[in-house]
Design a protein around this motif. Sequence first.
Motif, PDB file in Angstrom:
ATOM      1  N   GLU A 114      53.372  17.271  99.002  1.00 36.72           N
ATOM      2  CA  GLU A 114      54.092  18.620  98.772  1.00 36.72           C
ATOM      3  C   GLU A 114      55.039  18.621  97.660  1.00 36.72           C
ATOM      4  O   GLU A 114      56.411  18.469  97.850  1.00 36.72           O
ATOM      5  CB  GLU A 114      54.433  19.289 100.302  1.00 36.72           C
ATOM      6  N   ALA A 115      54.818  18.913  96.511  1.00 35.38           N
ATOM      7  CA  ALA A 115      55.340  18.732  95.294  1.00 35.38           C
ATOM      8  C   ALA A 115      56.306  19.877  94.983  1.00 35.38           C
ATOM      9  O   ALA A 115      57.343  19.903  94.670  1.00 35.38           O
ATOM     10  CB  ALA A 115      54.559  18.381  93.969  1.00 35.38           C
ATOM     11  N   GLY A 116      56.043  21.244  95.319  1.00 37.65           N
ATOM     12  CA  GLY A 116      56.688  22.297  95.411  1.00 37.65           C
ATOM     13  C   GLY A 116      56.348  23.306  96.592  1.00 37.65           C
ATOM     14  O   GLY A 116      55.521  22.958  97.449  1.00 37.65           O
ATOM     15  N   ARG A 117      56.946  24.568  96.758  1.00 35.12           N
ATOM     16  CA  ARG A 117      57.041  25.249  97.603  1.00 35.12           C
ATOM     17  C   ARG A 117      55.543  26.127  97.535  1.00 35.12           C
ATOM     18  O   ARG A 117      54.813  26.313  98.529  1.00 35.12           O
ATOM     19  CB  ARG A 117      58.018  26.290  97.799  1.00 35.12           C
ATOM     20  N   THR A 118      55.569  26.900  96.423  1.00 38.92           N
ATOM     21  CA  THR A 118      54.543  27.727  96.218  1.00 38.92           C
ATOM     22  C   THR A 118      53.558  27.578  94.902  1.00 38.92           C
ATOM     23  O   THR A 118      52.672  27.761  94.616  1.00 38.92           O
ATOM     24  CB  THR A 118      54.900  29.263  96.191  1.00 38.92           C
ATOM     25  N   THR A 119      54.332  26.775  94.155  1.00 38.08           N
ATOM     26  CA  THR A 119      53.747  26.247  92.965  1.00 38.08           C
ATOM     27  C   THR A 119      54.236  24.792  92.358  1.00 38.08           C
ATOM     28  O   THR A 119      54.950  24.194  93.144  1.00 38.08           O
ATOM     29  CB  THR A 119      54.129  27.129  91.456  1.00 38.08           C
ATOM     30  N   VAL A 120      53.339  24.208  91.574  1.00 40.61           N
ATOM     31  CA  VAL A 120      53.692  22.869  91.391  1.00 40.61           C
ATOM     32  C   VAL A 120      53.920  22.821  89.687  1.00 40.61           C
ATOM     33  O   VAL A 120      53.208  23.054  88.785  1.00 40.61           O
ATOM     34  CB  VAL A 120      52.517  21.831  91.320  1.00 40.61           C
ATOM     35  N   SER A 121      55.291  22.825  89.309  1.00 41.47           N
ATOM     36  CA  SER A 121      55.988  22.813  88.147  1.00 41.47           C
ATOM     37  C   SER A 121      55.916  21.500  87.379  1.00 41.47           C
ATOM     38  O   SER A 121      55.599  20.519  87.988  1.00 41.47           O
ATOM     39  CB  SER A 121      57.273  23.530  88.068  1.00 41.47           C
ATOM     40  N   ALA A 122      56.275  21.556  86.249  1.00 42.28           N
ATOM     41  CA  ALA A 122      56.125  20.428  85.296  1.00 42.28           C
ATOM     42  C   ALA A 122      57.338  19.536  85.669  1.00 42.28           C
ATOM     43  O   ALA A 122      57.191  18.366  85.712  1.00 42.28           O
ATOM     44  CB  ALA A 122      56.297  20.735  83.776  1.00 42.28           C
ATOM     45  N   ALA A 123      58.435  20.164  86.134  1.00 50.12           N
ATOM     46  CA  ALA A 123      59.602  19.574  86.797  1.00 50.12           C
ATOM     47  C   ALA A 123      59.150  18.808  88.118  1.00 50.12           C
ATOM     48  O   ALA A 123      59.657  17.378  88.158  1.00 50.12           O
ATOM     49  CB  ALA A 123      60.825  20.280  86.914  1.00 50.12           C
ATOM     50  N   ASP A 124      58.171  19.435  88.643  1.00 52.72           N
ATOM     51  CA  ASP A 124      57.922  18.807  89.932  1.00 52.72           C
ATOM     52  C   ASP A 124      57.080  17.478  89.916  1.00 52.72           C
ATOM     53  O   ASP A 124      57.053  16.477  90.595  1.00 52.72           O
ATOM     54  CB  ASP A 124      57.169  19.831  90.941  1.00 52.72           C
ATOM     55  N   ILE A 125      56.015  17.778  88.900  1.00 50.50           N
ATOM     56  CA  ILE A 125      55.107  16.710  88.488  1.00 50.50           C
ATOM     57  C   ILE A 125      55.804  15.507  88.100  1.00 50.50           C
ATOM     58  O   ILE A 125      55.764  14.218  88.439  1.00 50.50           O
ATOM     59  CB  ILE A 125      54.292  17.019  87.349  1.00 50.50           C
ATOM     60  N   ARG A 126      56.827  15.722  87.074  1.00 55.57           N
ATOM     61  CA  ARG A 126      57.822  14.440  86.684  1.00 55.57           C
ATOM     62  C   ARG A 126      58.369  13.881  87.685  1.00 55.57           C
ATOM     63  O   ARG A 126      58.438  12.586  87.834  1.00 55.57           O
ATOM     64  CB  ARG A 126      58.712  15.193  85.440  1.00 55.57           C
ATOM     65  N   ARG A 127      59.236  14.692  88.680  1.00 53.88           N
ATOM     66  CA  ARG A 127      59.641  14.119  89.767  1.00 53.88           C
ATOM     67  C   ARG A 127      58.947  13.224  90.707  1.00 53.88           C
ATOM     68  O   ARG A 127      59.297  12.073  90.916  1.00 53.88           O
ATOM     69  CB  ARG A 127      60.385  15.213  90.653  1.00 53.88           C
ATOM     70  N   VAL A 128      57.867  13.680  91.008  1.00 55.12           N
ATOM     71  CA  VAL A 128      56.869  13.011  91.881  1.00 55.12           C
ATOM     72  C   VAL A 128      56.370  11.861  91.313  1.00 55.12           C
ATOM     73  O   VAL A 128      56.579  10.549  91.993  1.00 55.12           O
ATOM     74  CB  VAL A 128      55.743  13.719  92.256  1.00 55.12           C
ATOM     75  N   LEU A 129      56.082  11.705  90.035  1.00 56.72           N
ATOM     76  CA  LEU A 129      55.740  10.579  89.514  1.00 56.72           C
ATOM     77  C   LEU A 129      56.787   9.367  89.302  1.00 56.72           C
ATOM     78  O   LEU A 129      56.420   8.248  89.088  1.00 56.72           O
ATOM     79  CB  LEU A 129      54.926  10.915  87.944  1.00 56.72           C
ATOM     80  N   GLY A 130      57.794  10.015  88.785  1.00 53.05           N
ATOM     81  CA  GLY A 130      58.888   9.160  88.570  1.00 53.05           C
ATOM     82  C   GLY A 130      59.467   8.307  89.803  1.00 53.05           C
ATOM     83  O   GLY A 130      59.923   7.338  89.881  1.00 53.05           O
TER      84      GLY A 130
END
Length: 263
Positions: A168-184
């Motif tokens: 669950e990378a975000g609440r209602t959307t998966v943003s570029a920042a969410d992608i970077r955070r999860v992968l990092g």
Amino acid sequence: MRRRPDAIQFTALAGGGPGELTDLVRLYGYPADPAEPFIRVNFVASIDGAASIDGRSGGLGRPTDAAVFAVLRDLADVIVVGSGTARAENYGGARTDTERRILLHRSGLGGAADGAPPPIAVVTATANLDPAARLFTDTDRPPLILTTAAADAGRKHLLAETGAEVIEAGRTTVSAADIRRVLGERGLLRVLCEGGPSLLGELISAGAVDEVCLTVSPLLVGGSAGRIAVSPNALPTPMSLRHVVVDDDGTMLTRWERSHTQS
């Protein structure tokens, strides 16, 4: 006026067997020891800008493009793709050169210590994926599903039952920042994004694209095919040309890096 890099003939880079670090591999190396996710995107387009033929990018590809596609996957820690592209292109798990990925790891260039392929990370706000799809059934490594807290819990449960890591990378959307955070957080720093246009548009809008590998296929397509990137907002981003590789059939493989100077 700065002189642009000369075009390189693909035949000068060809050759080498499994597990070898060829000139082609070295030409596409990531920055050494990235401290945070470095996002490279890879797309193919026709001369007139079409990103697909009949809804798929495969018809634009040429043998040269396929060779570079394989090298980019060998170098990557993770392959990121939007759910629409995963469905349209019938994605399965990545198939990579085991020996070369081991050698890349030993050389500090990427790859994996055991030669395992990079996982596919699918970005989907709704988790609307078929658990019987090749993404889950035809793979040597379970995918990562980057979804939201708002996505249907039943769908997420079904995907998790396949062995996929549902995040669950975000609440209602998966943003570029969410992608970077999860992968990092997972140490997946050499990122290869393979589409689609909406995902690339989101990354551009967020200023998150570090590098673009664009193949220009020697075709005129016409029709109504879209561009490689689509987004509600434009963010013109200066890019610097790193190289152009040209094949005998006219295919051009370009590599662009985000400019660190003002245009």
